[in-house]
Design a protein around this motif. Structure first.
Motif, PDB file in Angstrom:
ATOM      1  N   ILE A 180     114.489  -4.629 -37.923  1.00 51.92           N
ATOM      2  CA  ILE A 180     114.164  -3.403 -37.183  1.00 51.92           C
ATOM      3  C   ILE A 180     114.594  -2.181 -37.987  1.00 51.92           C
ATOM      4  CG2 ILE A 180     114.496  -2.118 -35.041  1.00 51.92           C
ATOM      5  CD1 ILE A 180     115.361  -4.801 -33.741  1.00 51.92           C
ATOM      6  N   ALA A 181     113.634  -1.363 -38.338  1.00 48.75           N
ATOM      7  CA  ALA A 181     113.940  -0.108 -39.033  1.00 48.75           C
ATOM      8  C   ALA A 181     114.303   0.960 -38.001  1.00 48.75           C
ATOM      9  CB  ALA A 181     112.745   0.347 -39.850  1.00 48.75           C
ATOM     10  N   GLU A 213     119.683  -0.868 -45.406  1.00 48.72           N
ATOM     11  CA  GLU A 213     118.422  -0.437 -46.009  1.00 48.72           C
ATOM     12  C   GLU A 213     117.372  -0.113 -44.949  1.00 48.72           C
ATOM     13  OE1 GLU A 213     117.171  -3.388 -48.792  1.00 48.72           O
ATOM     14  OE2 GLU A 213     118.830  -2.988 -50.186  1.00 48.72           O
ATOM     15  N   ASN A 214     117.605  -0.565 -43.724  1.00 51.63           N
ATOM     16  CA  ASN A 214     116.681  -0.290 -42.628  1.00 51.63           C
ATOM     17  C   ASN A 214     116.984   1.030 -41.915  1.00 51.63           C
ATOM     18  OD1 ASN A 214     114.699  -2.234 -42.603  1.00 51.63           O
ATOM     19  ND2 ASN A 214     115.850  -3.672 -41.334  1.00 51.63           N
ATOM     20  N   ILE A 215     117.980   1.768 -42.411  1.00 52.55           N
ATOM     21  CA  ILE A 215     118.350   3.042 -41.803  1.00 52.55           C
ATOM     22  C   ILE A 215     117.750   4.179 -42.623  1.00 52.55           C
ATOM     23  CG2 ILE A 215     120.249   4.562 -41.134  1.00 52.55           C
ATOM     24  CD1 ILE A 215     122.006   2.040 -40.875  1.00 52.55           C
ATOM     25  N   ILE A 232     108.893   2.821 -44.515  1.00 49.26           N
ATOM     26  CA  ILE A 232     109.121   1.660 -43.643  1.00 49.26           C
ATOM     27  C   ILE A 232     107.919   0.719 -43.657  1.00 49.26           C
ATOM     28  CG2 ILE A 232     109.403   0.952 -41.225  1.00 49.26           C
ATOM     29  CD1 ILE A 232     111.022   3.604 -40.857  1.00 49.26           C
ATOM     30  N   LEU A 233     106.720   1.284 -43.638  1.00 48.95           N
ATOM     31  CA  LEU A 233     105.519   0.461 -43.577  1.00 48.95           C
ATOM     32  C   LEU A 233     105.254  -0.291 -44.879  1.00 48.95           C
ATOM     33  CD1 LEU A 233     103.334   2.973 -41.566  1.00 48.95           C
ATOM     34  CD2 LEU A 233     104.153   0.740 -40.765  1.00 48.95           C
ATOM     35  N   ALA A 234     106.018   0.031 -45.906  1.00 50.11           N
ATOM     36  CA  ALA A 234     105.913  -0.703 -47.173  1.00 50.11           C
ATOM     37  C   ALA A 234     106.931  -1.833 -47.245  1.00 50.11           C
ATOM     38  CB  ALA A 234     106.116   0.255 -48.354  1.00 50.11           C
ATOM     39  N   THR A 235     107.713  -2.017 -46.170  1.00 49.19           N
ATOM     40  CA  THR A 235     108.732  -3.063 -46.127  1.00 49.19           C
ATOM     41  C   THR A 235     108.285  -4.187 -45.195  1.00 49.19           C
ATOM     42  OG1 THR A 235     109.980  -2.205 -44.215  1.00 49.19           O
ATOM     43  CG2 THR A 235     110.455  -1.229 -46.388  1.00 49.19           C
ATOM     44  N   SER A 236     109.183  -5.133 -44.952  1.00 47.80           N
ATOM     45  CA  SER A 236     108.885  -6.274 -44.070  1.00 47.80           C
ATOM     46  C   SER A 236     109.277  -6.015 -42.621  1.00 47.80           C
ATOM     47  CB  SER A 236     109.609  -7.522 -44.588  1.00 47.80           C
ATOM     48  OG  SER A 236     111.021  -7.302 -44.601  1.00 47.80           O
ATOM     49  N   ALA A 237     109.688  -4.799 -42.290  1.00 48.18           N
ATOM     50  CA  ALA A 237     110.128  -4.486 -40.923  1.00 48.18           C
ATOM     51  C   ALA A 237     109.032  -4.821 -39.911  1.00 48.18           C
ATOM     52  CB  ALA A 237     110.503  -3.019 -40.820  1.00 48.18           C
ATOM     53  N   LYS A 256      98.752   5.112 -39.083  1.00 49.91           N
ATOM     54  CA  LYS A 256      97.297   5.211 -39.068  1.00 49.91           C
ATOM     55  C   LYS A 256      96.740   5.190 -40.485  1.00 49.91           C
ATOM     56  CE  LYS A 256      93.528   8.152 -37.411  1.00 49.91           C
ATOM     57  NZ  LYS A 256      93.171   9.416 -36.691  1.00 49.91           N
ATOM     58  N   THR A 257      97.448   5.832 -41.384  1.00 50.09           N
ATOM     59  CA  THR A 257      97.005   5.889 -42.784  1.00 50.09           C
ATOM     60  C   THR A 257      97.116   4.531 -43.468  1.00 50.09           C
ATOM     61  OG1 THR A 257      97.716   8.197 -42.923  1.00 50.09           O
ATOM     62  CG2 THR A 257      97.368   7.027 -45.000  1.00 50.09           C
ATOM     63  N   LEU A 258      98.224   3.817 -43.194  1.00 48.59           N
ATOM     64  CA  LEU A 258      98.484   2.556 -43.889  1.00 48.59           C
ATOM     65  C   LEU A 258      97.995   1.335 -43.114  1.00 48.59           C
ATOM     66  CD1 LEU A 258     102.031   3.419 -45.254  1.00 48.59           C
ATOM     67  CD2 LEU A 258      99.882   3.397 -46.502  1.00 48.59           C
ATOM     68  N   ASP A 259      97.658   1.526 -41.826  1.00 49.80           N
ATOM     69  CA  ASP A 259      97.044   0.476 -41.004  1.00 49.80           C
ATOM     70  C   ASP A 259      97.834  -0.835 -41.032  1.00 49.80           C
ATOM     71  OD1 ASP A 259      95.194  -0.610 -39.279  1.00 49.80           O
ATOM     72  OD2 ASP A 259      93.897  -1.351 -40.889  1.00 49.80           O
ATOM     73  N   LYS A 260      99.089  -0.767 -40.564  1.00 46.57           N
ATOM     74  CA  LYS A 260      99.920  -1.965 -40.492  1.00 46.57           C
ATOM     75  C   LYS A 260     100.420  -2.133 -39.064  1.00 46.57           C
ATOM     76  CE  LYS A 260     104.198  -4.077 -42.185  1.00 46.57           C
ATOM     77  NZ  LYS A 260     105.366  -3.959 -43.075  1.00 46.57           N
TER      78      LYS A 260
END
Length: 321
Positions: A180-181, A213-215, A232-237, A256-260
């Protein structure tokens, strides 16, 4: 038209006119009635500001707000104003835009206005000394709202930031999330610090480790949520906890931009996201209670004024618990 004009027209002294308009009993009843009838006919309105300054009185309460564009503060202002509308007091709004210089300017202006009291939601800044000290030195009653400050004991109404964050993050953990980020506010502020502590404590109480690292430290503003979101959206969160509404909206822009796909949570609810079909685990803030308690605190005897904490209400699947 002023009092001098009225006096000249009626052939009486300015002092007599003043006594009639200000409700003094030290005046002949017939003369008073004649003056008031004339005043009513001419539509004369006393200069309230000048009168209050001369008497060192005012029925205006200054409300310092750090960001009027934030929906939370807009709703809170509405509740505060609605409660004080029940009295003879009126609210003068000062928007400080999270700017310490604007806040200083507002405080200086308030002193010159002979304000009856100040309700202050301070900016999330670093203070070397109590920013409200100039008001206190002029014996102006000061009350804090929503944001407390370090090292100074002032009465006020606050959210229990620790408990609110703890509830939301615990719900995420109960749903099985282990990565959890969190997007914090400026950690120089007590609100941001307490919400981060709630995030950490929720993990500790369930014996689930969290990663530093999630903070991601933000500043409670939209852009910081967006910038943190891209990282955050580039991680495994699998979930994110945003410490306030504006940062979550910024995160949604990045999403919305990264669609994850990622589970969303926030310290406070954003009601209109439900209309868009966006589910967010969050806390309902009891604004009615805050408004009522702020109003009551203002009229509480000085010796009994204290800090009061309001507990947020967890919302999950749009139900209150």
């Amino acid at each position: 038209m002023n009092m001098k004009d009225i006096a000249a027209h009626l052939g009486i002294s300015v002092a007599t006119v003043s006594r009639a308009i200000n409700g003094s009993e030290n005046i002949n009843p017939e003369t008073k009635a004649r003056i008031l009838a004339f005043v009513d006919k001419k539509g004369y309105t006393p200069n309230v500001i000048a009168r209050n300054l001369s008497k060192m009185e005012n029925n205006t309460i200054a409300l310092l707000v750090p960001n009027i564009s934030n929906p939370f503060f807009a709703s809170l202002i509405n509740k505060i104003c609605a409660n004080f509308a029940k009295s003879d007091y009126q609210i003068a709004l000062y928007n400080t835009s999270e700017d310490i210089e604007l806040e200083k300017k507002a405080i200086k202006n308030i002193i010159g206005q002979r304000i009856a009291g100040v309700i202050a939601i301070l900016i999330n800044g670093k203070y070397n000394e109590n920013p409200l000290l100039p008001l206190i030195n002029y014996n102006i009653p000061v009350f804090l709202l929503d944001r407390d400050i370090r090292d100074y004991t002032l009465p006020g109404i606050f959210l229990d930031n620790y408990i609110g964050a703890y509830k939301v993050v615990t719900e995420l953990l109960n749903k099985g999330h282990r990565d959890i980020a969190v997007i914090t506010g400026d950690l120089s502020s007590l609100n941001a610090e307490e919400r981060l502590k709630g995030y950490i404590k929720a993990h500790e109480d369930m014996n689930i480790p969290y990663s530093k690292e999630n903070i991601y430290e933000g500043n409670f503003l939209f852009e910081s949520g967006y910038e943190a979101g891209k990282k955050i959206l580039a991680t495994s969160a699998t979930a994110v906890f945003s410490s306030n509404n504006l940062m979550l909206l910024g995160f949604l822009k990045a999403m919305k931009t990264l669609d994850k796909d990622i589970e969303l949570s926030c310290f406070e609810e954003i009601e209109y996201l439900e209309v868009l079909g966006i589910n967010v685990i969050s806390c309902k803030i009891p604004l009615d209670v805050i408004g009522e308690k702020t109003y009551s605190l203002f009229f509480t005897d000085k010796s009994k004024r204290k800090k009061t904490y309001i507990e947020p209400i967890l919302i999950k699947n749009r139900k209150e618990f």
